[in-house]
Write a protein that holds these residues in place. Structure first.
Motif, PDB file in Angstrom:
ATOM      1  N   GLU A 192      17.269  -8.762   0.020  1.00  0.00           N
ATOM      2  CA  GLU A 192      17.365  -7.646  -0.911  1.00  0.00           C
ATOM      3  C   GLU A 192      15.984  -7.069  -1.231  1.00  0.00           C
ATOM      4  N   ASP A 193      15.944  -5.762  -1.461  1.00  0.00           N
ATOM      5  CA  ASP A 193      14.715  -5.083  -1.857  1.00  0.00           C
ATOM      6  C   ASP A 193      14.432  -5.404  -3.322  1.00  0.00           C
ATOM      7  N   VAL A 194      13.280  -6.030  -3.594  1.00  0.00           N
ATOM      8  CA  VAL A 194      12.955  -6.441  -4.959  1.00  0.00           C
ATOM      9  C   VAL A 194      11.745  -5.670  -5.493  1.00  0.00           C
ATOM     10  N   SER A 195      11.383  -4.551  -4.851  1.00  0.00           N
ATOM     11  CA  SER A 195      10.173  -3.826  -5.234  1.00  0.00           C
ATOM     12  C   SER A 195      10.494  -2.534  -5.961  1.00  0.00           C
ATOM     13  N   GLY A 196       9.540  -2.118  -6.796  1.00  0.00           N
ATOM     14  CA  GLY A 196       9.619  -0.825  -7.446  1.00  0.00           C
ATOM     15  C   GLY A 196       8.792   0.197  -6.697  1.00  0.00           C
ATOM     16  N   ASP A 197       8.491   1.306  -7.349  1.00  0.00           N
ATOM     17  CA  ASP A 197       7.713   2.365  -6.714  1.00  0.00           C
ATOM     18  C   ASP A 197       6.233   1.983  -6.654  1.00  0.00           C
ATOM     19  N   ALA A 198       5.639   2.200  -5.496  1.00  0.00           N
ATOM     20  CA  ALA A 198       4.215   1.909  -5.319  1.00  0.00           C
ATOM     21  C   ALA A 198       3.372   2.949  -6.041  1.00  0.00           C
ATOM     22  N   THR A 199       2.274   2.505  -6.645  1.00  0.00           N
ATOM     23  CA  THR A 199       1.348   3.412  -7.327  1.00  0.00           C
ATOM     24  C   THR A 199      -0.061   3.189  -6.791  1.00  0.00           C
ATOM     25  N   ILE A 200      -0.820   4.272  -6.704  1.00  0.00           N
ATOM     26  CA  ILE A 200      -2.199   4.217  -6.235  1.00  0.00           C
ATOM     27  C   ILE A 200      -3.116   4.168  -7.446  1.00  0.00           C
ATOM     28  N   ASP A 201      -4.060   3.243  -7.428  1.00  0.00           N
ATOM     29  CA  ASP A 201      -4.996   3.106  -8.547  1.00  0.00           C
ATOM     30  C   ASP A 201      -5.781   4.408  -8.710  1.00  0.00           C
ATOM     31  N   PRO A 202      -5.721   5.047  -9.879  1.00  0.00           N
ATOM     32  CA  PRO A 202      -6.424   6.335 -10.057  1.00  0.00           C
ATOM     33  C   PRO A 202      -7.939   6.205  -9.989  1.00  0.00           C
ATOM     34  N   ASP A 203      -8.465   5.006 -10.258  1.00  0.00           N
ATOM     35  CA  ASP A 203      -9.913   4.797 -10.223  1.00  0.00           C
ATOM     36  C   ASP A 203     -10.418   4.330  -8.870  1.00  0.00           C
ATOM     37  N   ASP A 204      -9.518   3.854  -8.024  1.00  0.00           N
ATOM     38  CA  ASP A 204      -9.901   3.373  -6.689  1.00  0.00           C
ATOM     39  C   ASP A 204      -8.708   3.568  -5.774  1.00  0.00           C
ATOM     40  N   GLU A 219     -14.040  -7.745  -7.327  1.00  0.00           N
ATOM     41  CA  GLU A 219     -15.254  -7.482  -6.561  1.00  0.00           C
ATOM     42  C   GLU A 219     -14.915  -7.309  -5.088  1.00  0.00           C
ATOM     43  N   HIS A 220     -13.746  -6.820  -4.826  1.00  0.00           N
ATOM     44  CA  HIS A 220     -13.286  -6.676  -3.454  1.00  0.00           C
ATOM     45  C   HIS A 220     -14.133  -5.670  -2.688  1.00  0.00           C
ATOM     46  N   ASP A 221     -14.449  -5.990  -1.446  1.00  0.00           N
ATOM     47  CA  ASP A 221     -15.278  -5.122  -0.599  1.00  0.00           C
ATOM     48  C   ASP A 221     -14.406  -4.089   0.071  1.00  0.00           C
ATOM     49  N   HIS A 222     -14.640  -2.821  -0.258  1.00  0.00           N
ATOM     50  CA  HIS A 222     -13.859  -1.726   0.311  1.00  0.00           C
ATOM     51  C   HIS A 222     -14.611  -0.982   1.397  1.00  0.00           C
TER      52      HIS A 222
END
Length: 667
Positions: A82-94, A622-625
């Motif tokens: 079953e699909d257990v996820s909601g709508d994906a959102t993009i971080d407005p700051d990154d 501190e993730h490297d992007h």
């Protein structure tokens, strides 16, 4: 008259001097950057791929390298399908971070098991990437087939190149260079040279406006096609999708391209109708084309992955350099030969010589600008020499480089052989290859045998220029491919790998481990500490066929402060498999036991668990992007960066000398 001509000659000198200063600044500022991954590629997740967590998290967080994300679609499927996820959102700051909430379980829900995460994102550069990974809740066993499939989907880098997008970008670049370099070459080289021999400026106007109008229509059509292709990546091509696309940063850049392209077509339409001054439509065409080039550069691989201003400046300079070189050649190939036919035979050689001299300053500036920035772009997007042959991007770049070198040879042939023979009365009558190709003419335009050079001069000029233009048009179409394909920086990324170690005896056996991080040559498995690993054991007879075990097949492991002992399950293909993790980094001893055909077998294997990926202990804050680990560039990248500086400095000196020499001739 002399003062007017001297001023006319100084104009290109001033232009190229300013361009030289800008070039050196761009090269020195940009040559220190390291290779990056363009498009948006998943670099990490929380929970991480293969991670086992005690409780179901509130959300799944995806971290991308390379470009930012403009549209994201994430689906998380639970153990029951079953699909257990909601709508994906993009971080407005990154915009390289995407979060997807998970449905909160009730007290009666059994949340233990394996969860599959399928993601698809639309990146800043207009490309779509997708993939799959998994994590598990609880300490229950993982399914071997599901784990292998998830690993395979995660590491399957998509190098497909959309043909319509590639064609649209290639044609857009062809139109851009013609619209940038064409008016500049006409203003600096063709009109002044025609004026010196008394040729009609109106004749140049008619042919140039038709040429540029055609390029303007091609530009507008390419921009429309490219926008529709990119909008199609957001959803079905309906009005609602177009409105959604127009609201995205990439869609807003496309609207800017559309406005600039439409303005260019309007200006050139007015020029063809004769209702616009020459200076007005020449300047308007260049400004509009540079506007389109600016929006293209703002959404390029470099701008979205390296840095907006830095990548934008280098890409725009690269297009401008190509415009000065290739756009000028287009004018020389399609506008000057008809002008020669309308010129008195005695003045044709002088017209050709003066045009080539004047254009040579622009061409050398364009070659320097395009060459130096091209090396910078290669240093950014090609991490190693081997990457040139491992990806679509690298192969296209190699082909483009060879064709550019060929075009440079043709250009040098025209500038240093054709021009010299046209200028020299003593060389004009030489026979052989040069004489047959160029004919024989004197500086006055009269051949030694008393004839006129007319048709021979026109034919010679057109053959040399058209051949060079043809080669460079192919180069521009390859550039469209480069802007559509994933960069070669992804070629060095680890992909799904397996390692198999065999042992011989009365019954042979082979242990296969997936995934592995490499091979150290010591006949041992190299795996990631804490990552789910598939162990698959096969008992083999003399013919290499699988043999069943009469007793339980077991895997025992002993490592740094930890041990485990598990049973392997028989698979459909007759092997025995389990999914386990080596939780601590360091050296491990693995022992497999079984009883194929009633004969007890026990063998030992060595393994080393590496903490290199730090899959479950990273600090996401501190993730490297930046598209990869913080490491020094390869020797190949350093060589490219050094080459960019050398080309920029040497080319700038050469441009200054050529402009000075050209100015001195006029005085």
């Amino acid at each position: 008259m002399h003062s007017t001509e001297s001023s006319d000659r100084r104009r290109p000198f001033r232009i190229v001097t300013v361009a030289a200063v800008v070039l050196i600044a761009i090269v020195l500022a940009a040559s220190v950057a390291t290779p990056v991954v363009a498009h948006a590629y998943l670099s990490d997740a929380d929970p991480a791929n293969g991670e086992q967590v005690e409780t179901l998290p509130e959300d799944v967080t995806l971290f991308f390298s390379g470009d930012g994300v403009q549209v994201a679609d994430v689906t998380v499927t639970g153990p029951d399908g079953e699909d257990v996820s909601g709508d994906a959102t993009i971080d407005p700051d990154d915009t390289q971070i995407v979060r997807t909430p998970l449905e909160a379980p009730t007290e009666s829900d059994d949340v233990d098991g394996m969860y599959t995460v399928e993601w698809e994102v639309f990146a800043d550069d207009g490309h779509t990437t997708s993939g799959t990974f998994f994590f598990s809740v609880g300490d229950g066993p993982l399914d071997r087939d599901a784990v292998l499939e998830a690993y395979d989907d995660e590491d399957d880098a998509d190098e497909s190149v959309p043909p319509v997008e590639t064609a649209a970008k290639g044609l857009l670049l062809v139109a851009l260079v013609a619209l940038i370099g064409g008016p500049l070459t006409a203003a600096i080289a063709v009109y002044p040279a025609a004026g010196r021999v008394g040729a009609s400026a109106q004749s140049v106007d008619r042919r140039l406006t038709r040429l540029l109008a055609g390029a303007g229509v091609l530009l507008l059509g390419s921009v429309v096609a490219l926008g529709l292709v990119q909008a199609r990546s957001v959803g079905p091509l309906v009005p609602g999708t177009l409105l959604e696309f127009a609201g995205l940063p990439l869609g807003q850049a496309w609207l800017g391209q559309l406005a600039f392209a439409a303005a260019v077509v309007a200006v050139l339409g007015a020029a063809v109708a004769g209702s616009f001054s020459r200076r007005g439509w020449l300047a308007g065409t260049v400004v509009g084309a540079v506007g389109v080039a600016g929006t293209v550069s703002w959404t390029s691989h470099s701008a979205t992955a390296i840095g907006r201003l830095q990548g934008f400046a280098v890409d725009l300079a690269h297009i401008a350099g190509a415009g000065l070189w290739v756009g000028g050649l287009v004018v020389l190939a399609l506008v000057v030969p008809p002008l020669l036919r309308d010129t008195l035979p005695a003045d044709r050689t002088a017209l050709v010589v003066d045009t080539i001299r004047r254009y040579s300053v622009l061409a050398l500036a364009g070659v320097t600008l395009a060459g130096a920035t091209g090396l910078i772009l290669a240093a950014w997007h090609v991490p190693t020499l081997e990457a040139l042959g491992e990806t679509v991007y690298g192969t296209a770049l190699s082909a483009k480089t060879l064709l550019v070198l060929l075009a440079l040879g043709l250009g040098g042939f025209t500038r240093f052989i054709l021009l010299r023979r046209l200028e020299s009365p003593t060389d004009a009558g030489r026979t052989g290859f040069g004489g047959r190709l160029f004919g024989s003419s004197s500086e006055s335009g009269v051949r030694e045998d008393g004839g006129q050079p007319g048709r021979e001069t026109i034919t010679t000029f057109r053959r040399a220029i058209i051949l060079e233009v043809g080669v460079l048009v192919v180069v521009l179409l390859l550039s469209g491919l480069l802007t559509s394909a994933p960069t070669a920086a992804v070629a060095g990324d680890d992909t799904l790998g397996s390692a198999t170690i065999e042992r011989e005896g009365d019954v042979d056996l082979a242990l296969t481990v997936t995934p592995v991080e490499g091979d150290d040559g010591d006949d041992r498995f190299l795996v990631g500490a804490g990552e789910p690993v598939v162990f698959e054991l096969a008992f083999l007879d003399d013919h290499g066929e699988s043999v069943a075990s009469d007793r339980t097949v077991r895997l025992s492991a002993a490592g740094p402060d930890d041990t485990f002992d598990v049973d392997l399950e028989e698979t459909d293909d007759g092997t025995y498999a389990t999914v386990q993790t080596l939780p601590a980094d360091g050296d491990w001893e693995l022992r497999v036991t079984g009883s194929p055909d009633g004969e007890f077998v026990s063998e030992w294997f060595d393994a080393h668990a590496s903490p290199a990926s730090d899959a479950h202990e990273h600090d996401h804050d501190e993730h490297d992007h930046d598209g990869g680990p913080d490491e020094s560039p390869s020797p190949f990248v350093t060589l490219l960066q050094f080459g960019a500086v050398v080309v920029g400095v040497v080319g700038t000196v050469a441009v200054a000398l050529e402009a000075t020499r050209d100015r001195d001739r006029s005085e």
